[in-house]
Write a protein that holds these residues in place. Structure first.
Motif, short mmCIF file in Angstrom:
data_model
loop_
_atom_site.label_atom_id
_atom_site.label_comp_id
_atom_site.label_asym_id
_atom_site.label_seq_id
_atom_site.Cartn_x
_atom_site.Cartn_y
_atom_site.Cartn_z
N UNK A 1 0.84 -1.20 0.00
CA UNK A 1 0.00 0.00 0.00
C UNK A 1 0.87 1.25 0.00
N UNK A 2 1.94 1.22 0.80
CA UNK A 2 2.86 2.37 0.83
C UNK A 2 3.47 2.58 -0.55
N UNK A 3 3.97 1.49 -1.16
CA UNK A 3 4.57 1.59 -2.48
C UNK A 3 3.59 2.15 -3.50
N UNK A 4 2.37 1.62 -3.48
CA UNK A 4 1.36 2.06 -4.44
C UNK A 4 1.02 3.54 -4.22
N UNK A 5 0.95 3.94 -2.95
CA UNK A 5 0.68 5.35 -2.64
C UNK A 5 1.75 6.25 -3.23
N UNK A 6 3.02 5.87 -3.01
CA UNK A 6 4.12 6.66 -3.58
C UNK A 6 3.96 6.75 -5.09
N UNK A 7 3.62 5.59 -5.70
CA UNK A 7 3.50 5.55 -7.16
C UNK A 7 2.35 6.46 -7.62
N UNK A 8 1.21 6.40 -6.91
CA UNK A 8 0.08 7.26 -7.26
C UNK A 8 0.51 8.73 -7.19
N UNK A 9 1.21 9.09 -6.12
CA UNK A 9 1.60 10.50 -5.96
C UNK A 9 2.64 10.89 -7.00
N UNK A 10 3.56 9.99 -7.34
CA UNK A 10 4.54 10.29 -8.38
C UNK A 10 3.86 10.56 -9.71
N UNK A 11 2.90 9.71 -10.06
CA UNK A 11 2.31 9.79 -11.40
C UNK A 11 1.20 10.83 -11.49
#
Lengths: 626, 110
Positions: A211-221
């Motif tokens: 979930x943390x990784x996906x959150x970072x990815x969402x915010x990056x993109x």
């Protein structure tokens, strides 16, 4: 509300399933939607094998091929294997421990609907501008460079369905810790319950990193952050770590319940107590424990340095020890047993050599220097299909045959089941055994085509022909399911005749309150003990017959999940500067929080089934098995 | 539901026992509280005395760890009966988090 079954219209049935908080109905929902996604993932697999059937094929374009392999992996892991296993956990685990439902029936429903909407969201990408195309591991450099919205569908969809899985895991943990019937100590729990317990613990600890990784990815993109963007001072390797800190335990989340199903099958169809029950339990816990210390073996070629590679290589090899303990215990369970080769048992027996083959190639890859040769080749593809298809999917097919009568009250055809098995099993080995050699010959994984001069033509053609056999097997299974539903021949409590655990002591399908009286557990294989003592009722009761408190159904879980689903579209199109995106995002979140508020403020105290209704049920009920 | 409410009247011996237990618990609380204040004082004094950063940081982290354990066991009653499973899951979670941080520190950021 009456406990007597009534004939309902189609719309009423749909509404019933949308609002249900009954673990058995939620299990059916998981099985149906997991089965649907299994077919979708299977079609994607067929597309891959058609594309690779000959050199220089142009059936799929390179871009479409990337989308298809990404969606095949993601669908099969997150939307097919896990939900179908969750279906069996939901259907069987509360019955095995003698509980009337899971600890949080409302959350159980919420978990399902979150998974369902997450899966639908992910798959809608096909119709809304292209599916994710960075592989199921979604490595950050590639994912950040990907154009269109595919990756955003991946990150948001998996975030939603990940919440659902986390909720399911916590629910099972609380259920097993708190809701065991009197006498059901930890060391009397059936092995499927044990593996559910450990797999749920892994879900609890492994999903937060994802979930943390996906959150970072969402915010990056979507919102211009740069956690993984190297040119902005981010670090692309952190995604790989976060993904695999989740990803490796995920493999055990899948395989442990599979081990549990097979352990039940070996005991039932060998008519013997499990050999080395204690060792099997501790091996399960050890596998769960080691699962968190090995993730970097997916990253040997990243350049972690020789010390890190050596540590993770050794840790990885240690896992072969508890797994080996399990294999020997299963073999010794069969040894000297009174074996009946029903369909589930055939799957279980076929599973042992297949899974051992996958395990052996796993240990080969744990040797870090050798992994430099094998990495990203078809050898890896062959390995993980041997463990996941040869382990998890065989368990899912075996479990479908084993637990179908308990879930639906009808028996799948043995004859068609055997046809499914042989087509699927032979097709599987034909498809994937030869891929080991393709890998050793240098064929890289994830290539959309290859040249005629590379010498991979024949082996790829053989591999593709095996895929047709597997597809045939699955189609026969579908025919089997339809025929069984149409025939509708009802069966008794213990259709296999040798059930050992509590779920076989009650009618198939069980009444919605499961146990009219909570059972008293006198040892491992509770039902077997009572049968051997000639107890016609199948169990000893721990309480007198009395009113039962049950939860009310609720549409709120559906609405909460729908709110998140709608909000995700807002987040997705926000980046494009679409004027309506923000409104959709806020609207979806409002719907979600408003329904949560309703749930929090409105007291729902459930209802009671009266003793009179229970007595009425017992008259029509079938309690002695046949 | 239909179950009768159970009313229990404590006997004199039980009353004495509970009273003694509570007094002991209170002593534990006070002692722990004193220790925690003392540990905090040590941390502040070290910084004020201007020791080397490489000495201060590990010691402060160690003191913080001790504080967490005291807090959990004496003030959040984790030593009480029936907390075994909770403790097991908490420590498993801490272990996983620790391994993760350790790996990140040693092979990504070193």
């Amino acid at each position: 509300m009456s406990s007597i079954a009534q004939k309902k219209g189609f719309g009423a049935t749909i509404w019933d399933f949308m609002t249900t908080v009954d673990h058995k109905k939620i299990a059916i929902l998981y099985l149906m939607s997991g089965g649907f996604f299994f077919l979708v993932g299977g079609i994607e697999a067929m597309l891959i094998r058609i594309q690779l059937v000959k050199a220089g094929n142009d059936f799929l374009s390179a871009g479409t091929f990337n989308e298809v392999i990404t969606m095949h992996g993601t669908t099969m892991i997150f939307l097919a294997s896990m939900p179908i296993l969750l279906a069996f956990m939901n259907a069987v685990m509360p019955l095995q421990i003698g509980a009337r439902d899971v600890a949080f029936p409302f959350l159980n429903s919420l978990g399902f609907w979150l998974f369902f909407f997450g899966g639908i969201f992910l798959n809608l990408s096909w119709f809304m501008g292209g599916a994710p195309d960075a592989g199921w591991t979604n490595y950050a450099s590639l994912a950040l460079a990907s154009e269109g919205h595919g990756i955003d569908f991946y990150t948001l969809g998996l975030t939603i369905s990940g919440f659902g899985t986390l909720i399911a895991g916590i629910n099972f943990l609380v259920t097993i810790i708190n809701m065991r019937a009197p006498g059901m100590t930890y060391m009397r729990m059936p092995l499927f319950t044990w593996t559910t317990f450990v797999a749920s613990a892994l879900i609890l600890l492994a999903f937060p990193p994802l979930t943390v990784g996906l959150f970072f990815m969402v915010f990056d993109r979507l919102f211009g952050a740069s956690f993984f963007a190297v040119e902005m001072g981010g670090n692309t390797i952190i995604w790989e770590h976060l993904f695999w800190i989740f990803g490796h335990p995920e493999v055990y989340i899948l395989i442990l319940p599979a081990f549990g199903i097979f352990s039940e099958i070996f005991a039932i169809f060998s008519r013997k107590r499990l050999f080395g029950y204690t060792a099997l339990v501790f091996a399960t816990i050890l596998i769960g424990f080691y699962g968190f210390m090995v993730w970097a073996h997916h990253m040997f070629t990243v350049g972690l340095g020789p010390t890190a590679n050596a540590v993770f290589a050794l840790a990885t090899m240690i896992i072969a020890v508890p797994t080996g303990i399990k294999i020997f215990n299963w073999l010794l369970t069969i040894w000297g047993g009174n074996i009946s080769f029903s369909v589930p048992m055939i799957y279980a027996v076929a599973f042992i050599p297949t899974f051992v083959a996958g395990g052996v190639t796993g240990v080969m890859q744990a040797i870090a220097p050798l992994d430099y040769q094998l990495h990203d080749s078809y050898f890896i593809v062959a390995h993980f299909h041997y463990v996941i298809v040869g382990g998890v999917v065989l368990a899912i097919l075996a479990g479908t045959h084993l637990y179908w009568p308990k879930m639906f009250g009808t028996m799948l055809s043995e004859k068609l089941g055997k046809w499914t098995f042989w087509f699927f099993f032979l097709g599987f080995h034909l498809t994937f055994f030869i891929q080991h050699f393709l890998g050793l010959m240098g064929m890289p994984r994830r290539v959309y085509t290859f040249g005629a001069d590379q010498g991979w033509d024949l082996f790829n053609a053989i591999s593709s022909s095996g895929a047709i056999l597997m597809a045939t097997g699955v189609i026969i299974l579908l025919v089997n399911v339809v025929m069984t539903i149409v025939k509708n021949e009802r069966i008794g409590n213990d259709p296999w005749g040798d059930g050992r655990t509590l779920e076989w002591a009650i009618p198939s399908p069980p009444p919605f309150y499961n146990f009219a009286q909570t059972p008293l557990v006198r040892g491992l294989d509770t039902y077997w003990i009572e049968k051997m003592d000639g107890n016609k009722k199948g169990m000893i009761f721990a309480e007198p017959l009395g009113d039962i408190h049950m939860p009310n159904g609720s549409i709120i879980p559906f609405v909460i999940s729908l709110g998140m689903f709608i909000a995700s579209f807002g987040a997705l199109y926000f980046m494009d500067g679409k004027p309506w995106a923000l409104a959709v995002l806020i609207g979806g979140l409002t719907l979600m929080f408003a329904s949560m508020l309703v749930r929090s403020l409105k007291d729902d105290l459930g209802f009671h089934i009266t003793k009179a209704e229970l007595l009425e049920d017992a008259k029509g009920g079938n309690t002695d098995g046949h | 539901m239909a179950h009768d409410t159970h009313v229990h009247v404590r006997s004199q011996a039980e009353f004495e026992y509970v009273k003694k237990k509570r007094a002991e618990e209170m002593r534990g609380h006070l002692a722990t509280f004193a220790i925690m204040i003392f540990l905090t004082l040590i941390a502040f004094t070290m910084v004020a005395a201007g020791f080397s950063v490489y000495l201060i940081v590990p010691i402060i982290l160690l003191l913080a760890g001790i504080q967490v354990v005291l807090q959990l066991y004496y003030f959040m009653h984790m030593s009480g009966k029936g907390h075994g499973m909770i403790a097991f899951f908490m420590f498993s979670g801490m272990f996983v988090a620790f391994i993760t941080v350790l790996t990140f520190v040693t092979i990504i950021w070193w």
